[in-house]
Every structure is written in C-alpha cells, then in structure tokens.
Design a protein around this motif. Structure first.
Motif, PDB file in Angstrom:
ATOM      1  N   THR A  19      -6.450   3.646  -2.650  1.00 25.06           N
ATOM      2  CA  THR A  19      -5.433   4.369  -3.408  1.00 25.06           C
ATOM      3  C   THR A  19      -6.069   5.389  -4.347  1.00 25.06           C
ATOM      4  N   ASN A  22      -7.312   8.393  -2.478  1.00 27.21           N
ATOM      5  CA  ASN A  22      -6.166   9.217  -2.080  1.00 27.21           C
ATOM      6  C   ASN A  22      -6.473  10.061  -0.831  1.00 27.21           C
ATOM      7  N   TYR A  62      -0.123   1.226   4.648  1.00 25.46           N
ATOM      8  CA  TYR A  62      -0.392   2.250   3.638  1.00 25.46           C
ATOM      9  C   TYR A  62      -0.344   3.643   4.260  1.00 25.46           C
ATOM     10  N   ASN A  66       2.472   6.530   3.261  1.00 23.70           N
ATOM     11  CA  ASN A  66       1.976   7.679   2.486  1.00 23.70           C
ATOM     12  C   ASN A  66       1.626   8.884   3.358  1.00 23.70           C
TER      13      ASN A  66
END
Length: 201
Positions: A19, A22, A62, A66
C-alpha cells in the motif's frame, strides 16, 4: 518469505508495504497458468501448490480493488521439473549430507533476516543466496541451469517486457527472497528507470 514464524513475515506487513509503495503494476511470482486458472474461476487456487496464499488472500483482491495491473512472471515446466532435482544423481548418506547442507544454507540466510527494516530484503541476504546457488551449481550444473538460471532469466525478461509496456509507472516485483539478487542483476543496467532495492534501508 511469507508465513515463516518468528521473523515478522506477516500478511499485515506486506499489505502495508504494498500500500505504501502504491504500485501501478505488480509483477508476481505466479505462473501464467495459475493466473489464467484464477481469472477463469476465482474459487480455484493454482496448481501444484503454486501460488502462495498471500496472492489469493490479499494481492489479487488489492489489484482488483485499486485498478493495479497484475502480471504473472514465474516459469517452470511441471512434467520435467523433478527430473532436474539437484540431488537426483546422489543416494544414501551423500544425498542426506547435501540436503543437510542445503538446510544449513537456509539457516545462514535466516541469521541476517533483519539487516534492513523488511525481513530478508537485503544485500546481506543476497550475498549468502549467491553462495548457496554457486554451491548447487557446482554439485549439479545441468539442474541449476534449468531450475534456477533459465527460470530467473525468463522471469527477468517478463519484467523487462512489463517495463517497456508501462513506461513511467511504478512497478512492484514480488518474489521469494532468493530471487532478489537475480532480479537486481537483471535489471540494474536498464536505462531510464529507478530501482528501489532494498525497498527500505
């Protein structure tokens, strides 16, 4: 490494790291066939024990949530993999001695687990890994060419192709710790990219 007890290799740690980084793209140590199986039926989990649970439990979701591109980069051929066991030519006490020595290499690697803030993500670990695979190469050159050298060359080339297709984007490469030095050696001379390795120092 994932799931090894006593070394902080937890899904929470890796989730935080991913995370924070990114990424726009993740290149994972996942076989393309495994990825295709997952895409066709997300209740199925790969084949031959591959890939690691963390991909199904966190990384794949994830990426989907995202809009992160996931690309599988692993390579192996199941029908001939066992024919290239590095100790296949040895029996009895000699084979046992080699297996014990391989376990000892792993113990040496574990001793430098916290050389950087991320467990097993360090050049100190890589130095021992290089020695370990040199030792395996000397024992059975043919096996190492097939199982390690060619495998990593293909994985690195898939990453290189990903870099070409995604210029200027943040690409996170996730693999077992032993692959790190192979990735670094295969990518360090590329122009117009910045390599962040170890991920944290």
């Amino acid at each position: 490494m994932y799931g090894i007890e006593g070394y902080d290799c937890t899904i929470d740690l890796y989730a935080t790291l991913i995370t924070e980084f990114n990424p726009d793209v993740i290149c994972g140590e996942v076989h393309p066939n495994t990825w295709n199986v997952y895409l066709s039926d997300k209740t199925k989990r790969g084949f031959w024990g591959e890939a690691e649970d963390i991909y199904y439990d966190w990384i794949f979701p994830y990426c989907e949530e995202n809009s992160v591109v996931f690309l599988p980069v692993d390579w192996f051929e199941l029908d001939v993999w066992n024919d290239f066991d590095p100790f296949l030519k040895f029996e009895g006490t000699q084979r046992e001695a080699f297996q014990n020595k391989l376990a000892d290499w792993f113990e040496q690697q574990k001793r430098v687990w916290n050389a950087t803030p991320i467990p097993f993500n360090s050049k100190q670990y890589d130095d021992i890994a290089r020695q370990k695979y040199k030792w395996l190469y000397d024992i059975n050159t043919e096996s190492q060419i097939f199982r390690w050298i060619c495998r990593n060359q293909i994985m690195v080339q898939r990453i290189r192709n990903t870099i070409k297709r995604h210029p200027g984007q943040r690409i996170l490469c996730i693999a077992g710790a032993d692959h790190n030095y192979c990735y670094y050696d295969g990518l360090k001379d590329l122009e117009d990219i910045t390599i962040q390795y170890p991920l944290k120092q």
